[in-house]
Design a protein around this motif. Structure first.
Motif, PDB file in Angstrom:
ATOM      1  N   TYR A  37       0.856  -1.184   0.000  1.00 46.02           N
ATOM      2  CA  TYR A  37       0.000   0.000   0.000  1.00 46.02           C
ATOM      3  C   TYR A  37       0.896   1.239   0.000  1.00 46.02           C
ATOM      4  N   TYR A  38       1.155   1.781  -1.179  1.00 47.97           N
ATOM      5  CA  TYR A  38       2.064   2.910  -1.311  1.00 47.97           C
ATOM      6  C   TYR A  38       1.338   4.226  -1.077  1.00 47.97           C
ATOM      7  N   THR A  39       2.006   5.118  -0.358  1.00 50.09           N
ATOM      8  CA  THR A  39       1.475   6.444  -0.083  1.00 50.09           C
ATOM      9  C   THR A  39       2.536   7.486  -0.395  1.00 50.09           C
ATOM     10  N   VAL A  40       2.122   8.742  -0.407  1.00 49.01           N
ATOM     11  CA  VAL A  40       3.054   9.857  -0.555  1.00 49.01           C
ATOM     12  C   VAL A  40       2.713  10.921   0.475  1.00 49.01           C
ATOM     13  N   TYR A  41       3.713  11.626   0.937  1.00 49.14           N
ATOM     14  CA  TYR A  41       3.556  12.731   1.888  1.00 49.14           C
ATOM     15  C   TYR A  41       2.934  12.311   3.215  1.00 49.14           C
ATOM     16  N   GLU A  89       1.676   6.797   6.753  1.00 49.78           N
ATOM     17  CA  GLU A  89       0.710   5.696   6.666  1.00 49.78           C
ATOM     18  C   GLU A  89       1.110   4.790   5.518  1.00 49.78           C
ATOM     19  N   GLY A  90       0.950   3.486   5.694  1.00 46.23           N
ATOM     20  CA  GLY A  90       1.319   2.566   4.629  1.00 46.23           C
ATOM     21  C   GLY A  90       2.819   2.571   4.402  1.00 46.23           C
ATOM     22  N   THR A  91       3.204   2.441   3.150  1.00 47.45           N
ATOM     23  CA  THR A  91       4.615   2.433   2.767  1.00 47.45           C
ATOM     24  C   THR A  91       4.887   3.650   1.902  1.00 47.45           C
ATOM     25  N   ASN A  92       5.762   4.521   2.346  1.00 47.07           N
ATOM     26  CA  ASN A  92       6.014   5.760   1.636  1.00 47.07           C
ATOM     27  C   ASN A  92       6.883   5.500   0.416  1.00 47.07           C
ATOM     28  N   LEU A  93       6.323   5.730  -0.762  1.00 44.76           N
ATOM     29  CA  LEU A  93       7.022   5.415  -2.001  1.00 44.76           C
ATOM     30  C   LEU A  93       8.293   6.243  -2.179  1.00 44.76           C
ATOM     31  N   TYR A  94       8.253   7.487  -1.785  1.00 49.60           N
ATOM     32  CA  TYR A  94       9.406   8.377  -1.929  1.00 49.60           C
ATOM     33  C   TYR A  94      10.630   7.826  -1.204  1.00 49.60           C
ATOM     34  N   ILE A  95      10.459   7.397   0.048  1.00 49.91           N
ATOM     35  CA  ILE A  95      11.574   6.882   0.834  1.00 49.91           C
ATOM     36  C   ILE A  95      12.051   5.547   0.278  1.00 49.91           C
ATOM     37  N   TYR A 113       8.489   7.545   7.156  1.00 50.03           N
ATOM     38  CA  TYR A 113       8.468   8.780   6.380  1.00 50.03           C
ATOM     39  C   TYR A 113       8.897   9.969   7.237  1.00 50.03           C
ATOM     40  N   VAL A 114       9.694  10.844   6.673  1.00 49.11           N
ATOM     41  CA  VAL A 114      10.138  12.063   7.341  1.00 49.11           C
ATOM     42  C   VAL A 114       9.803  13.250   6.437  1.00 49.11           C
ATOM     43  N   PRO A 115       8.975  14.187   6.897  1.00 48.96           N
ATOM     44  CA  PRO A 115       8.681  15.365   6.077  1.00 48.96           C
ATOM     45  C   PRO A 115       9.947  16.183   5.831  1.00 48.96           C
TER      46      PRO A 115
END
Length: 540
Positions: free
Chosen positions: A232-236, A239-245, A274-276
């Motif tokens: 489950y990829y997410t952005v920003y 939650e889930g798995t952050n695609l960016y990282i 995830y880190v903003p």
């Protein structure tokens, strides 16, 4: 060409009380319907892990025939090596922390650098010089790379996916000479796929559904990256798995980096959430710059640095100064590159700023015009890119600067550090990012945090730095990731990856660094783009 896969699995390691706040996703509304249809699958750890199988899988133990057991010493050594990579206490026992890390989803590539599973000769885990980051021995022969999407995430719109991938590549291009360009047809250097289960890599590299292997990539010059679309990829958001990282980590492998044992590094094997406003950690910056060098950046020269309005060394003196160094014949007292990638060489009371062609216009200046409070006739100087501090050494004292300001409590006496007085040179070595001090025929590893020499030092230069002479006058790591050693008019270029002096060295400092072309004085002070081939960055 045979490809060596790097399977990537991550652990979600989110510390209580440190959950990252959400940033507003600028393009999230485009797929709100998708988010309502798909719920984030729960990621579970396996109930049990067989430590023997785990240590074999990730390269810490060699496989054995069924029915045979490992001897106790080999098992203890393997466990300690795993604990070292995981950055947990090295007890040699399968304790709670060790089992927790073994149970955590993580990267599927073997941790032991150089095992035969990576397609190269098998070696011991601990090298003579331990690295914070790992260079796998693979790199691209060019710096302008292309990528192409063969498919997209089901959880995100194409625009969101493209944005995450673009930002992941930008983390690496911001600190190197690398560029990344998307193409929409043909074969790219890095082909990107979102797939499930058995896919283009075959059964051996099949994905395993939600919560297991998240992605895998290939080392150069086959940098393809595959992402498990059952995740489950997410952005920003975390939650889930952050695609960016995830993508940024994967592309580190695509560029030639292995895993880092430094907790907090992007290339640490376990996913850390995830880190903003994420910034690439220094560990990863040093690793990638060893492969591809630093970005091309022109920096302005300084003016009246001490702010008193009288110049005080801010310009080349108009009257003859008997103490003015001779650029083409005098050796360096010290040389270093500051946190802004400006190269400085020091001699007597003066300092030169150097560019790729020679001396920067307006130099030399008096050292105190740039670093107020530093005396002349220094022994050594070095800038640590871990702490962004610059150290100057002279006799029995050393100074520490932040930027161009001396820090309170300095200078200090060198006697309590374990370092010798009047050191020959100081530099950050690209192989592990640590500070080294040379003196005569010996060298020291110095911990700048404790300000103590590491255990087991000094050691002989000739044993570990083959081809480098004793009693050097200066040394530093330049923008191309190589370490340079100076003695008189000669200098040696040392490859931190192969641990050898490059062919064709030593060369002339006067010609290749000071722009002298064999003359007794520089025939031209060059700046900007006026770059003759004889003094190009590559010729150094």
């Amino acid at each position: 060409m045979k490809r060596t896969a790097v399977s990537l699995v991550f652990a979600v390691l989110i510390c209580a009380g440190h959950a990252a706040p959400y940033e507003e996703d600028p393009i999230i509304n485009e797929d709100q319907e998708i988010r309502e249809k798909r719920a984030a699958p729960k990621i579970n750890r396996p109930a049990t892990v067989n430590p023997d199988e785990y240590l074999v899988k990730f390269g810490y133990l060699p496989p054995v025939k069924p029915g045979r057991q490992y001897d106790p010493n080999s098992m203890v050594s393997a466990i300690k090596n795993f604990q070292r990579m995981a950055d947990i206490p090295q007890t040699g026992l399968i304790d709670d922390k060790t089992m927790a890390m073994m149970q955590a989803p993580r990267c599927g590539v073997v941790d032991v650098e150089g095992t035969n599973k990576m397609g190269v000769k098998k070696t011991k885990f601990k090298s003579k010089r331990s690295k914070r980051y790992a260079i796998q021995g693979y790199k691209w022969s060019k710096t302008d790379l292309t990528y192409r999407f063969l498919s997209f995430s089901r959880d995100l719109t194409e625009r969101q996916t493209r944005d995450a991938i673009y930002r992941a590549f930008k983390l690496w291009s911001d600190v190197t000479k690398l560029t990344f360009t998307e193409i929409t047809y043909g074969t790219a250097d890095i082909m990107i796929e979102f797939v499930t289960r058995v896919h283009s890599d075959g059964p051996a590299a099949a994905f395993d559904g939600p919560g297991g292997v998240l992605a895998h990539a290939y080392f150069p010059e086959n940098g393809d990256a595959h992402f498990d679309d059952d995740e489950y990829y997410t952005v920003y958001k975390d939650e889930g798995t952050n695609l960016y990282i995830v993508a940024a980590h994967e592309f580190g492998h695509s560029l030639g980096l292995g895993h880092s044992s430094t907790l907090g590094a992007l290339m640490y094997p376990w996913y850390q959430g995830y880190v903003p406003n994420y910034e690439l950690p220094q560990d990863d910056i040093l690793g990638i710059q060893q492969l591809y060098g630093m970005p091309d950046t022109n920096r302005p020269g300084e003016g009246d640095e001490d702010g008193d309005g009288d110049g005080d060394g801010g310009e080349t003196p108009s009257k003859p100064d008997p103490n003015l160094p001779k650029a083409c014949t005098d050796p360096f007292d010290a040389i270093f590159m500051d946190i802004y990638s400006r190269t400085y060489a020091l001699r007597g009371k003066y300092i030169w700023q150097l560019n790729s062609n020679g001396i920067e216009q307006g130099f030399p200046k008096k050292i105190k015009a740039v670093y107020k409070g530093v005396p002349g006739n220094l022994n050594a100087a070095v800038t640590s890119h871990w702490t962004q501090r610059t150290y100057f050494f002279k006799g029995e004292r050393f100074w520490r600067f932040y930027g161009t300001s001396v820090e309170p409590g300095y200078p200090k006496n060198i006697k309590d550090t374990g370092l010798p007085k009047n050191p020959d040179a100081a530099f950050v070595w690209g192989g592990n990012g640590k500070l080294y001090i040379f003196k005569g025929a010996q060298y020291y590893e110095w911990d700048e945090y404790s300000q103590k020499v590491a255990d087991g030092y000094p050691k002989k230069i000739k044993t570990y730095w083959k081809g480098i002479p004793s009693k050097i006058s200066a040394a530093f790591r330049w923008e191309n990731g190589k370490t340079y050693f100076f003695k008189g008019d000669k200098y040696w270029r040392f490859d931190d990856a192969t641990l050898k002096v490059d062919k064709g060295y030593p060369k002339s400092k006067a010609i290749n660094w000071m722009g002298c072309d064999g003359a007794s004085t520089p025939n031209k002070l060059l700046t900007g783009g006026d770059r003759p081939l004889s003094r190009s960055a590559g010729s150094r």
